[in-house]
Design an enzyme around this catalytic site. Sequence first.
Site, PDB file in Angstrom:
ATOM      1  N   CYS A  44       0.009   0.203   9.643  1.00 39.45           N
ATOM      2  CA  CYS A  44      -0.613   1.551   9.020  1.00 39.45           C
ATOM      3  C   CYS A  44      -2.030   1.546   8.987  1.00 39.45           C
ATOM      4  O   CYS A  44      -2.557   2.606   9.078  1.00 39.45           O
ATOM      5  CB  CYS A  44       0.292   1.751   8.006  1.00 39.45           C
ATOM      6  SG  CYS A  44       2.059   2.259   8.263  1.00 39.45           S
ATOM      7  N   HIS A  45      -2.166   0.779   7.869  1.00 37.43           N
ATOM      8  CA  HIS A  45      -3.700   1.267   7.508  1.00 37.43           C
ATOM      9  C   HIS A  45      -4.435  -0.667   7.039  1.00 37.43           C
ATOM     10  O   HIS A  45      -5.707   0.175   6.982  1.00 37.43           O
ATOM     11  CB  HIS A  45      -3.859   1.764   6.110  1.00 37.43           C
ATOM     12  CG  HIS A  45      -3.151   2.951   5.998  1.00 37.43           C
ATOM     13  ND1 HIS A  45      -1.828   2.959   5.301  1.00 37.43           N
ATOM     14  CD2 HIS A  45      -3.481   3.915   6.245  1.00 37.43           C
ATOM     15  CE1 HIS A  45      -1.330   3.911   5.247  1.00 37.43           C
ATOM     16  NE2 HIS A  45      -1.968   4.852   5.726  1.00 37.43           N
ATOM     17  N   GLY A  46      -3.854  -1.078   8.183  1.00 36.75           N
ATOM     18  CA  GLY A  46      -4.678  -2.632   8.535  1.00 36.75           C
ATOM     19  C   GLY A  46      -4.673  -4.066   7.414  1.00 36.75           C
ATOM     20  O   GLY A  46      -5.417  -4.455   7.083  1.00 36.75           O
TER      21      GLY A  46
ATOM     22  N   HIS B  16       0.868  -1.119   0.382  1.00 33.43           N
ATOM     23  CA  HIS B  16       0.513  -0.465   0.007  1.00 33.43           C
ATOM     24  C   HIS B  16       1.024   1.395   0.162  1.00 33.43           C
ATOM     25  O   HIS B  16       0.891   1.365  -1.285  1.00 33.43           O
ATOM     26  CB  HIS B  16      -0.731  -0.194   0.811  1.00 33.43           C
ATOM     27  CG  HIS B  16      -1.837   1.599   1.384  1.00 33.43           C
ATOM     28  ND1 HIS B  16      -2.028   2.058   2.805  1.00 33.43           N
ATOM     29  CD2 HIS B  16      -2.565   1.660  -0.010  1.00 33.43           C
ATOM     30  CE1 HIS B  16      -2.701   3.009   2.022  1.00 33.43           C
ATOM     31  NE2 HIS B  16      -3.336   2.938   0.761  1.00 33.43           N
TER      32      HIS B  16
END
Length: 177
Positions: free
Chosen positions: A141-143, A117
């Site tokens: 960080c964002h799953g 990502h």
Amino acid sequence: MDDVKNKPRRDFIVLTASAVAGVGAVSAIWPLLDSLNPSADVMAMASIEVDLSSIEVGQAITVKWRGKPIFIRHRTEKEVSTARSVNVSELPDPQTDEERVKKGHEQWLVMIGICTHLGCIPLGQSLGSPKGEYGGWFCPCHGSEYDTSGRIRKGPAPKNLYLPEYTFLKNTFIKIG
Ligand code: FES
């Protein structure tokens, strides 16, 4: 009680190959050697060799290669069979487990440990760290969640964890790069 003290030491193995320092040194003297066309030398120095023999089933280590973390996991039979029982056509980035490992060495998963990502380093290398719903790696960080083949299964990452170029020199000895 310090939680770190309770975990097996092997849980925190981080190896830094000496070849990494060599790469830096070679880069620094590049202008002097440029006329000799040292690209083959540079490429050789950019490889590292890793002895896998001390990594027990279920363990993972991280080595550094060309400045990147390389995740090496000695997968359990269950992790391999789980990775192979997936319906590949339903994956965001369809790829079989067989395509992601070397034939005859299915228990070894070798990947670049950088989330596809935005580049965070996923968790899941140490025995007690979060591995996400699919038992592989979890990016804090964002799953994003990766499975036991390092394939993206959930979250914003668009691609599976990338694989470095590597070969088995012996049964438990690899050369990366
Ligand atoms: S960088 Fe890993 S989910 Fe965003």
